[in-house]
Design an enzyme around this catalytic site. Structure first.
Site, mmCIF file in Angstrom:
data_model
loop_
_atom_site.group_PDB
_atom_site.id
_atom_site.type_symbol
_atom_site.label_atom_id
_atom_site.label_comp_id
_atom_site.label_asym_id
_atom_site.label_seq_id
_atom_site.Cartn_x
_atom_site.Cartn_y
_atom_site.Cartn_z
ATOM 1 C CD GLU A 83 -1.449 -2.341 1.834
ATOM 2 O OE1 GLU A 83 -2.434 -3.093 2.398
ATOM 3 O OE2 GLU A 83 -0.511 -2.516 1.898
ATOM 4 C CB ILE A 113 22.793 -0.968 -17.749
ATOM 5 C CG1 ILE A 113 23.622 0.132 -17.617
ATOM 6 C CG2 ILE A 113 23.245 -2.053 -16.944
ATOM 7 C CD1 ILE A 113 24.939 -0.038 -18.028
ATOM 8 C CD1 TRP A 146 21.356 -8.159 -4.154
ATOM 9 C CD2 TRP A 146 20.592 -7.685 -6.337
ATOM 10 N NE1 TRP A 146 21.877 -6.880 -4.553
ATOM 11 C CE2 TRP A 146 21.578 -6.600 -5.741
ATOM 12 C CE3 TRP A 146 20.217 -7.638 -7.597
ATOM 13 C CZ2 TRP A 146 21.948 -5.610 -6.648
ATOM 14 C CZ3 TRP A 146 20.758 -6.593 -8.514
ATOM 15 C CH2 TRP A 146 21.316 -5.543 -7.943
ATOM 16 C CD GLU A 191 26.818 5.914 -8.893
ATOM 17 O OE1 GLU A 191 26.552 7.263 -9.034
ATOM 18 O OE2 GLU A 191 27.619 5.505 -8.254
ATOM 19 C CG HIS A 207 18.380 4.637 -9.296
ATOM 20 N ND1 HIS A 207 19.684 4.228 -10.002
ATOM 21 C CD2 HIS A 207 17.679 3.470 -8.678
ATOM 22 C CE1 HIS A 207 19.672 3.004 -9.826
ATOM 23 N NE2 HIS A 207 18.467 2.478 -9.133
#
Length: 772
Positions: free
Chosen positions: A25, A446, A576, A680, A709
């Site tokens: 939410e 990328i 990850w 980056e 980003h």
């Protein structure tokens, strides 16, 4: 084992809780606000209800003291920047015009103003916004958020403990602001910052706080004598305040080491320590300093970062030992539960027996409560829970899912030669340049392109059987056609297929490898409104069939320009995921590497000349203690080379890393032996290019010129200026032009404009080169 009741009743608590809500939410409300579909008042109402729900669930589960202040609209370090008034000059007008929009401007930037730099929170996959400080920084207290959330919890009749990022960690995480000398040390601002913390603590006490938690995870890293002295001074001063709540100083993610005596002697009422993994050494450390007489100890014995059920018997043994080392021992997770999904019972597609091996935030809360009950009242009070836990642990240990003899035989046969290319880079580079025929400053992306609503809908329709596989694959093909056509028209030199078939760069592969489990609702915050579902690495890994060859070769059939094959590297597949804890990480990495090696070989055999194996987590997974670095980097770099070591000299191997501090691992980046690395660099103003040059990095590199980003579109001149900066460190014949990261989360309009500007910048700077 039999545990006697504790002298003082142990209590259960947590440091923090997942923010998103059962159905994400929070993400939906914030993104709705950004798009103008949700009002600020509606967003505030949603966040207040989420906090209320979380606190009440914790209390109903038996948590005695709930955390406040850990909830964030974007990032808790950014919230701390607001709390201490360290707003960068370029964002002050936005914050003054409206705190909510100002907060998001600092996090995401605007078309005219760049955001704060973003990097990884210690060795996790959570990203924080880096404070920007300088000698002219003026701190001012703003405790409104912290006081307001405490009042919300107290109004529910709960015992609440505000949680703040500690002053030492805040300064150690900060960087010199733009325009400030690079050697400026933010820690020199400590004496200026402490009075602001004192004011916030006084405000919290006035609002009803009995305890306040100050998180100092930076102290588990190697620290200089000056930094340790700063920590001692900080807690001497804060502990000596007359108008303050009781202070609980918390550390997590590793052992405190030389910082433990500093905090044990500090005039604070309690310490919260991690006792899982390598941090179990905190037990010996406590004994060495004579324990914590007269103080409260919050013992993090439940792993807050992984999803396996706790060994309750083992944890009770640790807790029993700790009873003799502190005045009062309470039970908690090792860190905030922010790093795990919310509730394992929501997973309907995992075998019920396997599900009993898993503990998400709600299950970990139950484990904490059980352990506190056992510590307070003895093991006889939790006999049934202990028996069930032993059965679950035995079920996992004995399961055939965890061991594949063929996989173990293959990993055991690996030789050093398997992890090396057949020719050195200088010879490979000649073959690759001749084969590919690329210009100076070649342009590429990328890997991923925007995941449109239509793509997500098609994927959901396939899962729900509203469309068949053929219909879904036609949609994927159409997207690949569009992506290839756009890249050709824009003028990119090395193309990608855009990854429209992939839900996530780790999950996509995990779903095709043996030994992995996928979740449907296991969302974990990565940054802001970006949530991921880390797969669960439960058993031995192998690759039954090719995973990417079909879509890569289809994309290549649409163009004469080279199309990169796109894979996720072995370290990132571990980092990850929720990794298995029953064997060394290096062994698991080798299994994943061999599975990926099969895929790399099949891509090459199918005609793919450029293959990218992404390792964005290589720096993130670096242990927090330097003494642990060599062993990790040895197996991590070997796993990458094992994945890529079997290709021909004229096949160009790329890798990619993003949003981390690369200076610590430049030598390891070199040891990967990739032909090209993209990194980056846009937010950090090409710092990584300078670090590569200082190391003498001999291969090709693409420091990013487009920060993906942020929704802002960098101009062609802005990208060109970054390229010129990069050329001061990396010669043109070894410099690539690319964004910072994949484009999955961006929209098509900004992607088109940004990449068009990127290509224009490359052409402009290319025309300025003498070789042109």
């Amino acid at each position: 084992m039999t545990t006697k009741p504790a002298a003082a009743a142990a209590r259960a608590t947590v440091y923090g809780y997942p923010r998103q809500g059962q159905h994400r939410e929070l993400k939906k409300a914030i993104e709705g606000y950004w798009k103008g579909r949700v009002t600020a008042d509606a967003l505030r109402a949603t966040t207040a209800e989420l906090r209320r729900t979380h606190w009440l669930r914790l209390a109903e589960a038996g948590i005695h003291e709930v955390p406040t202040g850990d909830f964030s609209l974007y990032d808790h370090v950014l919230d701390t920047t607001v709390m201490v008034g360290a707003i960068p000059e370029r964002h002050r007008d936005a914050v003054a015009a409206g705190p909510l929009d100002g907060l998001f401007a600092m996090a995401r930037g605007t078309q005219d103003v760049a955001p704060l730099e973003m990097t990884k929170w210690f060795d996790t996959n959570y990203h924080y916004l880096v404070p920007e400080l300088g000698p002219d920084t003026v701190f001012t207290a703003d405790s409104g958020k912290q006081v307001g959330e405490l009042a919300e919890a107290l109004s529910l009749g709960l015992t609440a403990r505000p949680v703040l990022v500690g002053p030492v960690t805040y300064l150690l995480l900060a960087k010199p602001a733009p325009g400030v000398a690079a050697d400026f040390d933010p820690l020199t601002l400590l004496d200026r910052l402490l009075p602001v913390y004192a004011e916030v603590l006084a405000d919290l006490r006035a609002a009803g706080a009995t305890w306040v938690q100050l998180d100092e995870p930076a102290l588990v890293q190697d620290r200089t004598p000056a930094e340790l002295n700063a920590a001692a001074r900080a807690y001497r001063d804060l502990g000596g305040l007359a108008d303050r709540p009781k202070l609980l100083v918390a550390s997590y993610f590793d052992r405190l080491g030389e910082a433990l005596p500093v905090l044990a002697k500090a005039p604070v009422e309690g310490l919260a320590l991690d006792f899982t993994g390598s941090a179990a050494a905190n037990l010996d450390g406590l004994a060495a300093v004579g324990g914590l007489p007269g103080k409260r100890l919050v013992a993090g014995v439940v792993d807050g970062r992984n999803i396996w059920v706790n060994d309750l018997t083992k944890s009770l043994t640790t807790l029993g030992t700790l009873l003799g080392l502190a005045d009062r021992v309470d039970v908690s997770a090792s860190c905030s539960l922010l790093h795990v999904p919310l509730d394992a019972t929501a997973e309907r597609d995992i075998d019920p027996q396997i599900l009993r091996w898993l503990a998400f935030a709600r299950q970990k809360t139950a484990e904490i409560v059980t352990l506190a009950k056992g510590l307070a009242h003895g093991t006889s009070a939790i006999t049934a829970e202990l028996a069930a836990n032993r059965a679950d642990l035995a079920s996992r240990a004995e399961s055939p899912l965890t061991r594949d003899p063929a996989v173990r035989a293959r990993t055991g046969a690996v030789s050093a030669a398997d992890a090396r290319r057949s020719q050195p880079y200088a010879e490979r580079a000649v073959a690759q340049h001749a084969h590919l025929g690329l210009p100076l400053l070649p342009t590429t992306t990328i890997g991923s392109f925007p995941q449109t609503t239509e793509l997500r809908t098609a994927r959901a329709d396939l899962r729900a059987s509203r469309i068949d596989t053929a219909g879904y694959e036609e949609r994927v093909k159409a997207e690949i056609q569009e992506v290839i056509a756009f890249q050709e028209k824009t003028g990119l030199d090395v193309l990608v297929h855009g990854e429209p078939e992939r839900n996530d760069m780790v999950q996509y592969f995990a779903e095709q490898l043996t030994g992995y489990l996928a979740t449907q609702h296991g969302w974990v915050q990565s940054y802001g409104t970006r949530y991921v579902r880390p797969p669960i690495l439960a058993g031995d890994i192998s690759r039954p069939t090719p995973m990417t060859v079909r879509w890569t070769t289809y994309a290549q059939s649409l163009t004469h320009r080279p199309v990169k094959g796109m894979l996720t590297g072995p370290v990132t597949m571990l980092a990850w995921s929720f990794v298995r804890d029953d064997q060394p990480l290096g062994e698991t990495a080798r299994q994943v590497a061999l599975a990926l090696r099969d895929e790399v070989d099949d891509l090459e055999a199918a005609g793919t000349s450029v293959i990218q194996v992404d390792e964005p987590a290589l720096r993130e997974t670096l242990p927090l203690r330097r003494a642990d670095h060599p062993e990790y980097l040895a197996w991590a770099t070997e796993a990458f080379r094992l994945s890529t070591g079997g290709v021909r000299p004229d096949t160009q191997i790329h890798t990619h890393m993003c949003y981390a501090e690369f200076g610590d691992i430049v030598r390891a980046i070199d040891d990967l032996d990739a032909d090209v690395i993209s990194l980056e660099a846009a937010r950090s103003h090409m710092q990584v290019a300078r670090e590569l040059a200082a190391h003498g990095y001999p291969r090709e590199a693409g420091p990013g010129v487009y920060d993906i980003h942020s929704p802002r579109v960098p101009s062609a001149e802005e990208a060109a200026e970054l390229l010129r900066t990069g050329l001061k460190a990396i010669p043109a014949e070894r410099l690539w032009v690319n964004p910072d990261c994949g484009l999955k989360t961006r929209g098509w309009p900004e992607t088109r404009a940004s990449l068009e500007n990127l290509v224009a910048a490359a052409r402009t700077v290319r025309s300025e080169l003498p070789a042109s």
